[in-house]
Design an enzyme around this catalytic site. Structure first.
Site: not given
Length: 264
Positions: A14-16, A20, A154
């Site tokens: 999840g690093s876009t 991240g 969550y």
């Protein structure tokens, strides 16, 4: 500080964008060979371009895969059989009253926030122990400690990440592998910024006014009384990846701006 991780290989889920991406950028600046991840080729390519614009000599690759599924995790480990650093950053959030959360949402949050890290760690941790060096970091949240009434599903997944990381750390005894958890507080990531701005627009407020309202009424215990930046959160993550953090293992480290009212 020289973290002594030049030429190590890191995969950040999840690093876009957000924490991240900030983590990937920080690691790239340390000379780490970075692998980005997002759900689409377009988002991954855009993130690669942003990172290379900031660090032109970076070694950066990307894998488009939905890590909320076993198939997506398998795609990653098939493309990247071994890593030195794994940052389990992928996570989703959504405010919703407990009574309105259906079974499907509970499973979706658990698959995305917890099982993605389980599956990737299950593959990479044994290889790290074989080579006697490695770093696994789970990006949790202060919501793991102070479960938010408006996002119980969550908070549950964030608590699960702490338990998972601690259990995995126990299996690294006597090795140079560490597993830790970082707990950011309210942060101005792209997702949060968009969400807060939408609420501000609905109420005829500016982002700054909405931010003050949030910390006055929702997170009044914050000591910094503002959203942290993704870079501030990433600084802790990047440090834990370094050789100098070798004595930190099985820990849950807060970068929460003092939201959690506890000394330990």
């Amino acid at each position: 500080m020289d973290l002594q991780i030049t030429n190590k290989t890191a995969f950040i889920s999840g690093s876009t964008k957000g924490i991240g991406f900030a983590t990937a950028l920080g690691l790239a600046k340390e000379g780490v060979k970075v692998w980005l991840n997002g759900r689409s080729e377009m988002s991954v390519d855009a993130a690669k371009a942003r990172l290379l614009a900031a660090v032109p000599d970076a070694s950066v690759s990307g894998i488009a895969a939905d890590l909320s599924t076993a198939a997506g995790c398998n795609a990653v480990v098939n493309a990247l059989p071994a890593v030195d650093i794994l940052v389990n950053n992928l996570g989703i959030f959504e405010p919703k009253p407990f009574e309105a959360i259906p079974d499907e949402d509970w499973f979706r949050f658990f698959e995305t926030n917890v099982m993605s890290g389980v599956r990737l760690s299950r593959h990479y941790l044994p290889l790290m122990k074989q080579q006697n060096w490695g770093r696994i970091i789970f990006v949790s949240s202060e919501s793991a400690i102070q479960i938010p009434e408006e996002m119980i599903h969550y908070g549950m997944t964030k608590t699960a990440q702490i338990a998972l990381a601690r259990g995995l750390a126990e299996s690294t005894k006597g090795t140079a592998v560490t597993v830790n958890t970082v707990l950011p507080g309210p942060s101005r990531s792209e997702g949060v910024e968009t969400f807060v701005q939408q609420i501000a627009d609905q109420q005829g407020m500016t982002f700054g006014e909405m931010e003050r309202e949030f910390f006055n009424n929702i997170r009044p215990s914050s000591l910094i009384q503002r959203f942290a930046t993704p870079e501030e959160d990433a600084n802790m993550i990047v440090y834990l990846c370094g050789v100098g953090a070798a004595a930190t293992n099985g820990a849950a480290l807060r970068v929460d701006g003092g939201v959690v009212r506890a000394a330990l």
